[in-house]
Design a protein around this motif. Structure first.
Motif, short mmCIF file in Angstrom:
data_model
loop_
_atom_site.label_atom_id
_atom_site.label_comp_id
_atom_site.label_asym_id
_atom_site.label_seq_id
_atom_site.Cartn_x
_atom_site.Cartn_y
_atom_site.Cartn_z
N ASP B 22 0.85 -1.20 0.00
CA ASP B 22 0.00 0.00 0.00
C ASP B 22 0.89 1.25 0.00
OD1 ASP B 22 -2.08 -2.00 1.12
OD2 ASP B 22 -3.25 -0.15 0.96
N LEU B 23 1.99 1.17 0.74
CA LEU B 23 2.91 2.31 0.81
C LEU B 23 3.67 2.44 -0.51
CD1 LEU B 23 3.30 4.18 3.22
CD2 LEU B 23 5.28 2.84 3.90
N ILE B 24 4.02 1.31 -1.11
CA ILE B 24 4.76 1.33 -2.39
C ILE B 24 3.86 1.86 -3.51
CG2 ILE B 24 6.02 -0.07 -4.09
CD1 ILE B 24 6.67 -2.06 -1.81
N TYR B 25 2.60 1.44 -3.48
CA TYR B 25 1.66 1.86 -4.55
C TYR B 25 0.26 2.04 -3.95
CZ TYR B 25 -0.24 2.35 -9.25
OH TYR B 25 -0.84 2.85 -10.38
N PHE B 41 3.41 7.21 -9.48
CA PHE B 41 2.61 6.86 -8.29
C PHE B 41 3.40 6.05 -7.26
CE2 PHE B 41 0.07 6.50 -12.29
CZ PHE B 41 -0.38 7.81 -12.27
N LEU B 42 4.64 5.70 -7.63
CA LEU B 42 5.49 4.93 -6.72
C LEU B 42 5.72 5.70 -5.42
CD1 LEU B 42 7.45 2.44 -6.39
CD2 LEU B 42 9.24 3.95 -7.25
N PHE B 43 5.51 5.06 -4.28
CA PHE B 43 5.69 5.69 -2.96
C PHE B 43 5.00 7.06 -2.89
CE2 PHE B 43 9.67 3.02 -3.00
CZ PHE B 43 9.32 2.18 -1.96
N HIS B 44 3.84 7.17 -3.51
CA HIS B 44 3.24 8.49 -3.70
C HIS B 44 3.06 9.27 -2.40
CE1 HIS B 44 0.27 11.56 -4.87
NE2 HIS B 44 0.82 11.46 -6.07
N GLY B 45 2.59 8.57 -1.36
CA GLY B 45 2.35 9.25 -0.09
C GLY B 45 3.62 9.76 0.57
N GLU B 84 0.25 -6.27 -7.98
CA GLU B 84 1.47 -6.34 -8.80
C GLU B 84 1.86 -4.94 -9.27
OE1 GLU B 84 1.66 -9.95 -10.98
OE2 GLU B 84 3.03 -9.15 -12.49
N HIS B 85 0.97 -3.98 -9.02
CA HIS B 85 1.29 -2.59 -9.34
C HIS B 85 2.57 -2.14 -8.62
CE1 HIS B 85 -2.99 -3.35 -9.71
NE2 HIS B 85 -3.16 -2.26 -10.43
#
Lengths: 468, 208
Positions: B22-25, B41-45, B84-85
């Motif tokens: 969830d954190l990664i994507y 969107f990678l590590f977006h937060g 897998e995103h």
């Protein structure tokens, strides 16, 4: 040689043994949801491949479907969401796969409707492109989540290549005390083994307290095995399993049913089977748990307090707890029962079944949702919703001020756009309290349906056993 | 899938443990259809502040790590959701190798299926690698899959673990569906045998 239940199911599914303790395994049951279907089926089509066994596959729309009323059409979050649902319907129709999408009265969360339809059976190997596939292990099946490339592989070949996992036995001795639920049990197990304690393992839950659980409670237990890192969790089948499955849509019938039952009654770990790891839990120690942190292992009994990182020696652990408290907006030492909430979410593949709604309704009956708190009930499936309405549970919730919604995954992962605002705090019956899970900056506390219902009427986390 | 045998590049240190997918994507981007365009969107937060501006403190926003092709991650990387995103976004950003002391099972399989090397090292070596990479001047690593070795000026030449079969797949880059379909007679044989042993598992299709 004595074998575990896991080894027995593994052995029965080996198509071809491979190097490195791996095997190509036959997949008896494949659940495909719309969150993975677009990617997997388009990959299949690009290579000109066909679905090998459409009869062993069912399609479900749950992840992106809105849970608002659908009478005047479905209000998707965006066109991408609409396309995902249209795709799974079209691809399944083309391949000859049964599909349960919006508009079908059996539509619901993949891990709720799979069992309702009798699609999972003891001894079966079941996969789905979703990590909570571990739920189906409640039936004595080997069930685990897979990635999207693997979904495509299963569609094309009806097999999956796996390395054999280590085995872990979690033995829950004695009885759970009144007020302690299956959710409290799994939160308590995760508190003990940690969020990576099950990595590389398949868990088998044993013991009197596990035998005493209903099938729905066993599903709650197995569902969150993945939160300890275990891809699969399982409970050997017994008379409850058999009674649950009898007469369901995809369950065997007639003489075939009798043969199946005879086999299922013998399906269990041998008494002298050796597990790679043994964990013992005293059922009598289980009590209502809530999470305070940002992973499902960061929890405490409701009577407890938020931990104080400064009291810890390990630097890594101190930093990890401090970071969780910063995100959650909590103070060290704060009493858990003092934590005010903005929202309550009752639903999900963990706790969106009829028994969960009955437990919540029993708390809510004759009470009102606290002022300033919003509360949702999202039934796990169309069948759960219908059953609840027949029992009048919807009236209890609506009169108390709850929002009574359509089935889907909804705010468990907010993939359908139903989410919290930054900083909002939610008492949730779902399975993950990760950062951003229910919306960017949103704060999640995991708990049982009864505890979430109690939080709704109190406006803060509270011990449901003390509600007067 | 593109084969990979040896890779050299900048390694970004990201010591946080139990990093979940969830954190990664994050969830708000799970409906994006193009798996090759998920880098934003990678590590977006973590990469972006709530007002949408870049977070200058996040490792992948700092030079030279904004061009990292290797990520050195804390223990239990990739836990949680099977999405897998997460590897798609890592790959789309340019990451070809991950170094950690433990990877979550589903995530690891997803990496292998996308040609990303998950290199497992001991806790002690992980600390040494994180320490070396934290110095931008010393952050260049080589991942030698053939020899199962990491090389870095400060850390030296050290071993990593990966199973023979995972290593083999990454080296060859074969399409795993083609590989399995080559075994179709074995699959069909199993279908026949299991249709007799456990016929109740058969749903509808006639097995000849």
């Amino acid at each position: 040689m004595a074998k575990t239940l896991y080894e027995k199911i593994w052995d029965a599914h080996v198509v071809k043994p491979l190097s490195d303790d791996r095997a190509m395994l036959f997949v008896d049951r494949h659940l495909v949801h719309e969150g993975v279907a677009t990617y997997a089926f388009s990959g299949l089509r690009a290579h000109g491949r066909k679905v090998h066994r459409p009869d062993l596959t069912i399609g479900v729309a749950d992840h992106v479907v809105p849970t608002t009323p659908r009478i005047n059409g479905v209000a998707y979050e965006d066109e991408d969401a609409r396309k995902m649902v249209e795709d799974i319907e079209a691809y399944c129709r083309e391949a000859g796969i049964d599909v349960y999408s919006v508009g079908n009265r059996r539509q619901g969360i993949v891990h709720v409707i799979g069992p309702e339809l009798g699609f999972v059976l003891p001894g079966a190997l079941l996969v789905c492109g979703d990590s909570h596939t571990s739920t189906h292990g409640a039936f004595g099946a080997l069930a685990f989540g897979i990635g999207i490339s693997e979904v495509e592989h299963v569609l094309a070949t009806q097999t999956i290549v796996q390395r054999k996992s280590r085995s872990m036995r979690v033995n829950v001795k004695g009885e759970l005390p009144p007020g302690a639920t299956a959710k409290d049990l799994i939160l308590s197990i995760l508190h003990t083994i940690g969020v990576s304690g099950g990595t590389g393992h398949v868990i088998e839950y044993q013991g009197e307290a596990v035998r005493a659980l209903t099938m729905e409670q066993r599903m709650t237990l197995c569902n969150m095995s993945i939160e300890g890192g275990a891809r699969a969790g399982m409970v050997a089948p017994d008379e409850k399993t058999i009674a649950y499955l009898e007469g369901r849509k995809y369950a065997p019938k007639g003489e075939m049913w009798d043969r199946a039952v005879e086999h299922w009654r013998s399906l269990k770990s041998d008494p002298d089977a050796i597990f790679d790891r043994d964990v013992e839990i005293a059922g009598s120690d289980v009590m209502p748990f809530v999470t305070w942190g940002t992973n499902p292992g960061q929890s405490a009994p409701i009577g407890g307090r938020v931990p104080d990182p400064s009291s810890l020696d390990d630097e890594g652990e101190r930093a990890s707890i401090q970071s969780a408290l910063d995100y959650m907006g909590l103070q060290p030492g704060q009493a858990l029962a003092d934590i005010r909430i903005d929202h309550v979410f009752i639903g999900s593949c963990t706790n969106g079944r009829i028994e969960d709604l009955r437990a919540a309704a029993a708390v809510v009956r004759g009470r009102k949702v606290a002022e300033g708190t919003s509360a949702w009930i999202v039934p796990g499936s169309g069948a759960v919703k219908e059953q609840a309405e027949q029992e009048g549970l919807d009236r209890i919730f609506i009169e108390a001020g709850f929002d009574w919604r359509e089935p889907g995954c909804s705010m468990c992962l907010a993939m359908n756009g139903e989410r919290l605002n930054p900083g909002e705090r939610c008492a949730s019956t779902s399975n993950r309290n990760f950062e951003g899970r229910q919306g960017r900056g949103a704060r999640t506390h995991l708990m049982s349906p009864a505890m979430a219902a109690a939080a709704a009427v109190a406006g803060h986390l509270t011990d449901v056993r003390e509600l007067t | 899938m593109e084969p990979i045998s040896m890779h050299s590049g900048i390694a970004a240190p990201f010591p946080m443990s139990d990093v979940n997918t969830d954190l990664i994507y994050p969830q708000q981007f799970l409906r994006k259809p193009d798996r090759g365009a998920m880098a934003p969107f990678l590590f977006h937060g973590l990469r972006y502040r709530s007002d949408g501006t870049l977070n200058p403190d996040f490792i992948l926003n700092k030079e030279p790590y904004d061009e990292a092709t290797i990520l050195i991650a804390g223990r239990n990387f990739g836990s949680g959701s099977s999405r897998e995103h997460a590897p798609w976004a890592l790959k789309s950003f340019g990451i070809r190798c991950l170094i950690s002391s433990m990877f979550a099972d589903i995530f690891k399989a997803n990496c292998i299926n996308n040609g990303i090397v998950p290199a497992t090292v001991s806790e002690g070596l992980l600390t040494a690698c994180l320490h070396a990479a934290a110095n931008p001047q010393e952050s260049r690593f080589t991942v030698d899959l053939e020899r199962r070795e990491l090389r870095n000026r400060l850390v030296g030449t050290v071993p990593f673990e990966i199973s023979d079969s995972d290593r083999d797949r990454l080296l060859k880059g074969n399409d795993f569906i083609d590989d399995t379909l080559a075994q179709l007679p074995a699959i069909e044989n199993h279908e026949k045998v299991s249709a007799e042993a456990a016929p109740w598992l058969n749903l509808g299709a006639s097995v000849e």
